[in-house]
Design a protein around this motif. Structure first.
Motif, PDB file in Angstrom:
ATOM      1  N   TYR A  44       0.849  -1.195   0.000  1.00  0.00           N
ATOM      2  CA  TYR A  44       0.000   0.000   0.000  1.00  0.00           C
ATOM      3  C   TYR A  44       0.890   1.252   0.000  1.00  0.00           C
ATOM      4  N   GLY A 153      -4.457  12.512   1.873  1.00  0.00           N
ATOM      5  CA  GLY A 153      -4.668  11.072   2.014  1.00  0.00           C
ATOM      6  C   GLY A 153      -5.274  10.395   0.797  1.00  0.00           C
ATOM      7  N   GLY A 154      -5.627  11.171  -0.224  1.00  0.00           N
ATOM      8  CA  GLY A 154      -6.232  10.546  -1.396  1.00  0.00           C
ATOM      9  C   GLY A 154      -7.679  10.160  -1.188  1.00  0.00           C
ATOM     10  N   ASN A 155      -8.320  10.769  -0.180  1.00  0.00           N
ATOM     11  CA  ASN A 155      -9.742  10.462   0.048  1.00  0.00           C
ATOM     12  C   ASN A 155     -10.618  10.871  -1.134  1.00  0.00           C
ATOM     13  N   THR A 205      -7.087  -6.323   2.999  1.00  0.00           N
ATOM     14  CA  THR A 205      -8.110  -5.542   2.292  1.00  0.00           C
ATOM     15  C   THR A 205      -9.428  -6.332   2.218  1.00  0.00           C
ATOM     16  N   PHE A 208     -11.075  -5.926   5.468  1.00  0.00           N
ATOM     17  CA  PHE A 208     -11.589  -4.548   5.508  1.00  0.00           C
ATOM     18  C   PHE A 208     -12.986  -4.489   4.875  1.00  0.00           C
TER      19      PHE A 208
HETATM   20  C1  AVJ Z   1      -8.587   6.061   2.622  1.00  0.00           C
HETATM   21  C2  AVJ Z   1      -9.721   6.343   0.582  1.00  0.00           C
HETATM   22  C3  AVJ Z   1      -7.397   6.786   0.682  1.00  0.00           C
HETATM   23  O1  AVJ Z   1      -8.783   4.437  -1.479  1.00  0.00           O
HETATM   24  O2  AVJ Z   1      -6.706   4.058  -1.025  1.00  0.00           O
HETATM   25  C4  AVJ Z   1      -7.402   1.406   1.109  1.00  0.00           C
HETATM   26  C5  AVJ Z   1      -9.035   3.414   1.337  1.00  0.00           C
HETATM   27  N1  AVJ Z   1      -9.380   1.124   0.371  1.00  0.00           N
HETATM   28  N2  AVJ Z   1      -7.495   0.153   0.614  1.00  0.00           N
HETATM   29  C6  AVJ Z   1      -7.858   4.305  -0.668  1.00  0.00           C
HETATM   30  C7  AVJ Z   1      -8.612   2.020   0.940  1.00  0.00           C
HETATM   31  C8  AVJ Z   1      -8.699  -0.011   0.172  1.00  0.00           C
HETATM   32  C9  AVJ Z   1      -8.111   4.477   0.829  1.00  0.00           C
HETATM   33  N3  AVJ Z   1      -8.479   5.890   1.173  1.00  0.00           N
END
Ligand code: AVJ
Length: 313
Positions: A44, A153-155, A205, A208
């Motif tokens: 990640y 954070g790339g939200n 993931t 998650f």
């Molecule tokens: C929190 C939205 C930036 O999309 O990379 C991580 C969430 N989803 N792995 C993303 C996420 C699956 C993450 N963000």
């Protein structure tokens, strides 16, 4: 009054022709813990990339702010603040006069953030706010001081392209001329790198995503059998979209106590759980210009995996 948004969203999402659950529901206490684990995975890359940007380029970012008076730094969805702290640290050590205003809907997250920030930067002025981004940002727009808004954070990747446009429109309507916005965007890159980040071998993931069903069982009195669902994630390099799904392994019916309804799943039927869009610099510049922002600079990590892009209103 009891907040029934979760129940209504789940009912609507599981009653639709194409079933879906919003990725905002990943983040209950357990899901937030799993996300912390995701951020530690070697696959990640976004966290490490953005950490690198804010650690190595904060001086350049600060120089580009060009505020010649005290200002506010307003952060949307601050999380644990470790990355933001790299920038704040530089401002504090440079004796720059600013107030940090983190905004989050979770009172718990804000409390922890405030304690962490106080421990690391006791001399920093901090004014945390609990609530919805926009009602809070509106309150601030009457403030005379210039502001830097942070959406890190790339939200933004979790928003559909139209929604992302609207979000920047709303940000813009709460900003004064000369205010700035620093947004984290995950960039296109080798598709295999992206695929590995969103479908890890250890199954973090996957956990998650499955936690959504556990959460619905607990909070809405449902009887999802977690073992009857699988996780599937797909990256389309042609449009930059990672889409994640839960897959019903068998034909089944699930009861949700709160809605007092049964929901039917066909064998192999999907529940769409997340969009995580990867951007090109051209797309980012397009989003800025349609929302009447100017681009100041794209601050990228050395691999060009991620950008914190600075816009001016
Ligand atoms: C929190 C939205 C930036 O999309 O990379 C991580 C969430 N989803 N792995 C993303 C996420 C699956 C993450 N963000």
């Amino acid at each position: 009054m009891e907040d029934t948004t979760f129940e209504k969203d789940i009912d609507a999402g599981l009653s639709a022709d194409f079933k879906h659950i919003s990725s905002r529901y990943f983040y209950d206490d357990i899901g937030s813990g799993i996300f912390q684990e995701i951020m530690k995975m070697p696959e990640y890359y976004p966290t490490a990339s953005e950490f690198e940007i804010l650690s190595l380029q904060s001086d350049k970012i600060i120089e580009k702010l060009d505020f010649n008076q005290p200002f506010n730094i307003v952060e949307f969805g601050a999380g644990d603040g470790i990355k933001t702290r790299q920038l704040l640290k530089k401002l504090v050590s440079g004796n720059i006069d600013f107030t940090y205003v983190p905004i989050d809907i979770s009172a718990k997250a804000i409390r922890e953030l405030k304690n962490n920030m106080f421990a690391a930067l006791p001399e920093m002025k901090i004014k945390p706010l609990v609530g919805n981004y926009f009602s809070m940002a509106e309150d601030l727009s009457s403030n005379e001081m210039p502001a830097l808004f942070l959406f890190l954070g790339g939200n933004i990747g979790n928003y559909q392209p139209e929604e992302a446009g609207q979000l920047f429109g709303q940000f813009g309507s709460n900003m004064k001329s000369g205010d700035k916005l620093l947004t984290g965007f995950d960039l296109r890159k080798n598709p295999a790198t992206i695929r590995n980040a969103y479908d890890d071998k250890q199954g973090i993931t996957r956990a998650f995503n499955l936690n959504l069903l556990t959460r619905i069982n607990r909070e809405l009195g449902a009887n999802f059998e977690i073992g009857q669902f699988d996780f599937y994630s797909h990256y389309d390099p042609a449009n930059g979209e990672v889409k994640s799904y839960l897959v019903s392994l068998v034909a089944q019916r699930v009861y949700i106590g709160k809605t007092n309804k049964y929901y039917s799943f066909k064998q192999n039927e999907l529940i769409w759980t997340e969009l995580s869009k990867k951007y090109t610099l051209e797309e980012i510049e397009g989003l800025a210009s349609v929302n009447n922002f100017g681009i100041v600079e794209h601050f990228m990590d050395c691999k060009h995996y991620f950008t914190d892009s600075l816009w001016i209103k």
